[in-house]
Design a protein around this motif. Structure first.
Motif, PDB file in Angstrom:
ATOM      1  N   VAL A 156      43.840  -3.247  18.087  1.00  0.00           N
ATOM      2  CA  VAL A 156      43.825  -2.044  18.974  1.00  0.00           C
ATOM      3  C   VAL A 156      44.434  -0.903  18.025  1.00  0.00           C
ATOM      4  O   VAL A 156      43.802   0.208  18.056  1.00  0.00           O
ATOM      5  N   LEU A 157      45.369  -1.402  17.122  1.00  0.00           N
ATOM      6  CA  LEU A 157      46.116  -0.121  16.413  1.00  0.00           C
ATOM      7  C   LEU A 157      45.037   0.192  15.337  1.00  0.00           C
ATOM      8  O   LEU A 157      45.006   1.317  14.991  1.00  0.00           O
ATOM      9  N   VAL A 158      44.143  -0.522  14.869  1.00  0.00           N
ATOM     10  CA  VAL A 158      43.345  -0.117  13.865  1.00  0.00           C
ATOM     11  C   VAL A 158      41.890   0.471  14.327  1.00  0.00           C
ATOM     12  O   VAL A 158      41.573   1.409  13.969  1.00  0.00           O
ATOM     13  N   PHE A 159      41.436  -0.147  15.477  1.00  0.00           N
ATOM     14  CA  PHE A 159      40.151   0.439  15.704  1.00  0.00           C
ATOM     15  C   PHE A 159      40.229   1.028  17.015  1.00  0.00           C
ATOM     16  O   PHE A 159      39.031   1.814  17.778  1.00  0.00           O
ATOM     17  N   GLY A 160      41.429   1.286  17.774  1.00  0.00           N
ATOM     18  CA  GLY A 160      41.632   1.757  19.253  1.00  0.00           C
ATOM     19  C   GLY A 160      41.453   0.754  20.102  1.00  0.00           C
ATOM     20  O   GLY A 160      40.965  -0.328  20.038  1.00  0.00           O
ATOM     21  N   PRO A 161      41.754   1.421  21.408  1.00  0.00           N
ATOM     22  CA  PRO A 161      41.691   0.477  22.556  1.00  0.00           C
ATOM     23  C   PRO A 161      40.520  -0.263  22.890  1.00  0.00           C
ATOM     24  O   PRO A 161      40.092  -0.997  23.562  1.00  0.00           O
ATOM     25  N   ASP A 162      39.293   0.736  22.734  1.00  0.00           N
ATOM     26  CA  ASP A 162      38.024   0.462  23.127  1.00  0.00           C
ATOM     27  C   ASP A 162      37.523  -1.022  22.475  1.00  0.00           C
ATOM     28  O   ASP A 162      36.516  -1.591  22.943  1.00  0.00           O
ATOM     29  N   ILE A 163      38.089  -1.576  21.362  1.00  0.00           N
ATOM     30  CA  ILE A 163      37.754  -2.736  20.749  1.00  0.00           C
ATOM     31  C   ILE A 163      38.041  -3.929  21.840  1.00  0.00           C
ATOM     32  O   ILE A 163      37.625  -5.276  21.725  1.00  0.00           O
ATOM     33  N   ARG A 164      38.906  -3.416  22.817  1.00  0.00           N
ATOM     34  CA  ARG A 164      39.410  -4.821  23.709  1.00  0.00           C
ATOM     35  C   ARG A 164      38.230  -5.266  24.664  1.00  0.00           C
ATOM     36  O   ARG A 164      38.503  -6.330  25.222  1.00  0.00           O
ATOM     37  N   TRP A 165      36.975  -4.513  24.629  1.00  0.00           N
ATOM     38  CA  TRP A 165      36.067  -5.294  25.547  1.00  0.00           C
ATOM     39  C   TRP A 165      35.561  -6.615  24.820  1.00  0.00           C
ATOM     40  O   TRP A 165      35.123  -7.453  25.672  1.00  0.00           O
ATOM     41  N   LEU A 166      35.813  -6.731  23.286  1.00  0.00           N
ATOM     42  CA  LEU A 166      35.361  -7.983  23.029  1.00  0.00           C
ATOM     43  C   LEU A 166      36.452  -9.236  23.465  1.00  0.00           C
ATOM     44  O   LEU A 166      36.145 -10.288  23.621  1.00  0.00           O
ATOM     45  N   PHE A 167      37.679  -8.851  23.585  1.00  0.00           N
ATOM     46  CA  PHE A 167      38.549  -9.732  24.145  1.00  0.00           C
ATOM     47  C   PHE A 167      38.241 -10.125  25.563  1.00  0.00           C
ATOM     48  O   PHE A 167      38.753 -11.260  25.830  1.00  0.00           O
ATOM     49  N   LEU A 168      37.867  -9.192  26.234  1.00  0.00           N
ATOM     50  CA  LEU A 168      37.475  -9.629  27.549  1.00  0.00           C
ATOM     51  C   LEU A 168      36.287 -10.643  27.590  1.00  0.00           C
ATOM     52  O   LEU A 168      36.166 -11.337  28.403  1.00  0.00           O
ATOM     53  N   VAL A 169      35.307 -10.236  26.970  1.00  0.00           N
ATOM     54  CA  VAL A 169      34.244 -11.365  26.706  1.00  0.00           C
ATOM     55  C   VAL A 169      34.812 -12.601  26.073  1.00  0.00           C
ATOM     56  O   VAL A 169      34.310 -13.551  26.751  1.00  0.00           O
ATOM     57  N   GLY A 170      35.445 -12.636  25.248  1.00  0.00           N
ATOM     58  CA  GLY A 170      36.152 -13.784  24.515  1.00  0.00           C
ATOM     59  C   GLY A 170      37.106 -14.617  25.707  1.00  0.00           C
ATOM     60  O   GLY A 170      36.761 -15.760  25.868  1.00  0.00           O
ATOM     61  N   VAL A 171      37.620 -14.336  26.407  1.00  0.00           N
ATOM     62  CA  VAL A 171      38.660 -14.693  27.291  1.00  0.00           C
ATOM     63  C   VAL A 171      37.777 -15.251  28.682  1.00  0.00           C
ATOM     64  O   VAL A 171      37.836 -16.357  29.135  1.00  0.00           O
ATOM     65  N   THR A 172      36.901 -14.446  28.976  1.00  0.00           N
ATOM     66  CA  THR A 172      35.972 -14.693  30.001  1.00  0.00           C
ATOM     67  C   THR A 172      35.201 -15.861  29.989  1.00  0.00           C
ATOM     68  O   THR A 172      34.956 -16.844  30.617  1.00  0.00           O
ATOM     69  N   LEU A 173      34.463 -16.029  28.531  1.00  0.00           N
ATOM     70  CA  LEU A 173      33.869 -17.031  27.868  1.00  0.00           C
ATOM     71  C   LEU A 173      34.561 -18.435  28.121  1.00  0.00           C
ATOM     72  O   LEU A 173      34.133 -19.467  28.580  1.00  0.00           O
ATOM     73  N   GLN A 174      35.934 -18.288  27.656  1.00  0.00           N
ATOM     74  CA  GLN A 174      36.841 -19.335  27.661  1.00  0.00           C
ATOM     75  C   GLN A 174      37.131 -19.740  29.016  1.00  0.00           C
ATOM     76  O   GLN A 174      37.338 -21.032  29.262  1.00  0.00           O
ATOM     77  N   ALA A 175      37.215 -18.968  30.040  1.00  0.00           N
ATOM     78  CA  ALA A 175      37.125 -19.448  31.396  1.00  0.00           C
ATOM     79  C   ALA A 175      36.155 -20.325  31.945  1.00  0.00           C
ATOM     80  O   ALA A 175      36.458 -21.083  32.592  1.00  0.00           O
ATOM     81  N   PHE A 176      34.838 -19.915  31.409  1.00  0.00           N
ATOM     82  CA  PHE A 176      33.782 -20.614  31.931  1.00  0.00           C
ATOM     83  C   PHE A 176      33.897 -21.904  31.283  1.00  0.00           C
ATOM     84  O   PHE A 176      33.511 -23.107  31.889  1.00  0.00           O
TER      85      PHE A 176
END
Lengths: 499, 180
Positions: free
Chosen positions: A70-90
């Motif tokens: 987030v510090l390097v690329f800005g907060p918008d990079i966090r959508w990838l985290f959302l995808v990663g964790v949601t995938l893990q929930a499935f």
């Protein structure tokens, strides 16, 4: 493979009894006898074995790697985290499907489809998890607070875990309670710290960034950053083989058909362990009453997956991201240290920034929580690793059934502890530098591989009424392509595995 | 039951909820003392955060004990803490300002301050509920005989116990009985 014939007559205990029973044939190994599915717990809020996954999953990815991105690329990079964790929930839900329907681990399921797959996981687990490097972050944070050298803390922690797990009567019950309390403390504490030092704008940006789908700056595609981004996505939530171990914890917690399998005991009480059946069980999926109970169990595990796993993992990363942003605002050095990638220096600078910005105790509190995260992960990791290896050894290594599952568990536990202490004293904690890349590769490869295993076991080994629907299959299939695709893209395009 | 006895029972019933707030306060204050802050400063920080969280925790337990909200369910806890958590942090901020500057004062942009804490409260609510249940399941059965609120709460959990019993029974049946 005969998965269509629902039942057949086979003797369960050839010697002495002539009784036959209904069985479910799944794959090439011994068929599963049909047993009653127990009732699901009616209170959906009662905590389940997901506590282990949270303890393992909420680690450096959440507290360091993502705040760094987030510090390097800005907060918008966090959508990838959302995808990663949601995938893990499935993935969690699908792992639970097989384990709850059969009482078998996913390793056993893999062996039913194709034994070499199980052996791959057996060897990969040893290679990836025998190194005690995971202890270093927590122990180093403890050193910052107390001044005690981290190797000493790590060695003491190793022996402590070994003695503790050996003395316990039933390991699962104790660990569930302990980790439950520690994670509760972590969540309460993280919320309090984030509430003290963070502000509305940081949180607003962080939340908004989670929905910036498609944002991928040029710099993230560079040789330096792409492997880090891929590694961070793979390490969002539980990574490596942690999800596979979750099936063993589900079984030991007595979830659904897991209630027909005896629990693993500590070494001291190992002789009291009931004899382990040679395979899992199946319930009668043609009985509407049984299917009703199955729905109850699915509801129970879905609640676990959504609120506990997804919710807490999200909460901890959001909080730590808010903390990192606030630290970088106070002290610009923090941003460059975090970008630079020296984890210990960056954590130290973040702690200093909190101490000077909010109140002096915040810096210490921050380290205390990093140490707590380390402790949770260590407790969970040793238990899970030993559980997984004991399971595979017991069922598939010839002659291993002479020992009880509890004794094999103790053997692996003390084996990994002894090796860990030797390495901490004399060797490189993360593993020899030459094989670090191989370990990182294996860890991510295992994640792609377990997605394929999940598709196979749930669609080929389970009776039709309880197989996953097309949407879930597509999501898990996407997981396999996602992990393996990014891993090989990184390898071929840049010649670097994930980091 | 006299009003005093009733209050005493409620207070006893609230111990797990109050302990969660106390834990937050003790961590804050204890660590302040540990890193060498003046004793008074550590106490002020601990109390500034711990006391409001303990009081609100007790409030939650009273609502639960008197049956106004169901035991251990997330939504009511989230609604309760979305108000109580920001207010607790506001008290902490005022107290900290008082200790540091000598005069109590509100934080800059108080509405933004409260709104941010209201969002973070979701996390606190999960942690609170989690710890409350973990501590409560040891404490309430212990005081069950003399405390009507504890008895009522344990009864709410009793159908869970019944289900667990059924699970055990099913296991027993599974081992003995064979389906022909």
């Amino acid at each position: 493979m005969d998965v269509t014939s629902k039942t057949s007559e086979v003797p369960e205990e050839p010697a002495g009894t002539a009784v036959t029973e209904k069985v479910w044939k799944a794959g090439r190994l011994e068929p599963m006898p049909i047993r009653k599915l127990p009732d699901a717990p009616p209170s959906m809020h009662i905590l389940g074995p997901t506590v282990f996954l949270v303890a393992l999953g909420v680690g450096m990815g959440e507290s360091y790697m993502w705040p760094r991105l987030v510090l390097v690329f800005g907060p918008d990079i966090r959508w990838l985290f959302l995808v990663g964790v949601t995938l893990q929930a499935f993935v969690l839900l699908e792992m639970a499907r097989y384990a709850m329907a059969t009482g078998e681990s996913i390793f056993f399921g893999a062996a039913r489809v194709f034994k070499p797959m199980m052996w791959f996981f057996y060897v990969a687990a040893i290679l990836i998890y025998m190194w005690p490097g995971h202890l270093s972050a927590g122990a180093a944070a403890f050193e910052e607070i107390t001044g005690i050298p981290w190797q000493v803390t790590a060695c003491v922690a190793l022996v402590f875990v070994g003695v503790l797990f050996s003395l316990l009567s039933v390991i699962y019950n104790f660990l569930e309670k302990l980790l439950g309390l520690l994670i509760g403390l972590l969540v309460v504490g993280t919320s309090v710290i984030a509430a003290i030092v963070g502000n509305w704008d940081d949180l607003g940006q962080t939340l908004q960034g989670m929905f910036a789908f498609g944002f991928f700056p040029e710099k993230a595609l560079s040789e330096a950053w792409f492997p880090i981004v891929v590694g961070s996505i793979a390490f969002a939530g539980p990574s490596g083989m942690q999800q596979m171990w979750y099936t063993l914890q589900l079984r030991d917690s007595g979830a659904a058909m897991g209630s027909h399998i005896p629990k693993i005991r500590g070494l001291r009480s190992a002789d009291q362990a009931e004899s382990m059946p040679s395979r899992g069980f199946m319930f009668d999926t043609e009985d509407p009453a049984e299917m009703q109970k199955w729905k109850g169990w699915r509801k129970w595990v879905t609640f676990d997956a959504l609120l506990l796993f997804w919710g807490i993992t999200m909460l901890v990363t959001i909080s730590f991201t808010v903390l990192a942003m606030s630290a970088a605002r106070t002290n610009p050095d923090v941003a460059s240290l975090i970008e630079g990638g020296d984890r210990d220096a960056a954590l130290s600078a973040m702690s200093d920034a909190f101490a000077s910005a909010g109140s002096p105790i915040l810096g210490t509190l921050f380290f205390a929580f990093i140490a707590l995260i380390g402790l949770n992960a260590t407790l969970g990791l040793f238990d899970s690793f030993s559980r997984g290896q004991a399971d595979m050894t017991y069922y598939f290594v010839p002659g291993a059934k002479r020992f009880s599952m509890s004794k094999l568990y103790a053997g692996f536990l003390w084996g990994v502890i002894t090796f860990g202490i030797l390495i901490l004293l004399f060797g490189p904690a993360d593993g020899p530098a030459g094989i670090l890349d191989i370990l990182a590769f294996l860890s991510t490869f295992a994640m792609g591989a377990y997605c394929i295993v999940l598709l196979l076991v749930n669609n080929k080994l389970l009776p039709k009424p309880i197989r996953p629907g097309p949407v879930r299959n597509v999501i898990i299939g996407f997981g396999a392509v996602f992990y393996l695709g990014m891993l090989f893209y990184s390898l071929i395009r840049f010649g670097v595995v994930v980091s | 039951m006299t009003q005093t006895a009733d209050l005493k029972q409620l207070a006893e019933f609230s111990v797990p909820a109050v302990s969660v707030g106390a834990a937050a306060g003790v961590i804050a204050g204890g660590l302040a003392a540990f890193v060498g802050q003046p004793f008074g400063w550590a106490v002020a920080t601990g109390l500034g955060l711990g006391v409001p969280l303990m009081l609100f925790g007790a409030g939650y337990a009273v609502l639960m004990g008197t049956g106004k909200i169901p035991a251990g369910v997330f939504a009511p806890a989230a609604v309760y803490w979305v108000i109580a958590f920001p207010l607790s942090l506001l008290v902490h901020s005022v107290v900290t300002e008082w200790v540091v500057t000598g005069t109590p004062g509100l934080p800059p942009e108080p509405w933004k301050f409260l709104a941010f804490r209201a969002l973070v409260s979701m996390g606190f609510a999960i942690g609170f509920l989690w710890m409350h249940e973990q501590i409560g399941r040891h404490w309430w059965p212990h005081i069950l005989e003399r405390n009507i609120y504890a008895r009522r709460t344990v009864e709410q959990y009793s159908h869970l116990a019944a289900a667990l019993e059924a699970r055990k029974a099913a296991t027993g049946r599974g081992r003995k009985k064979r389906v022909a």
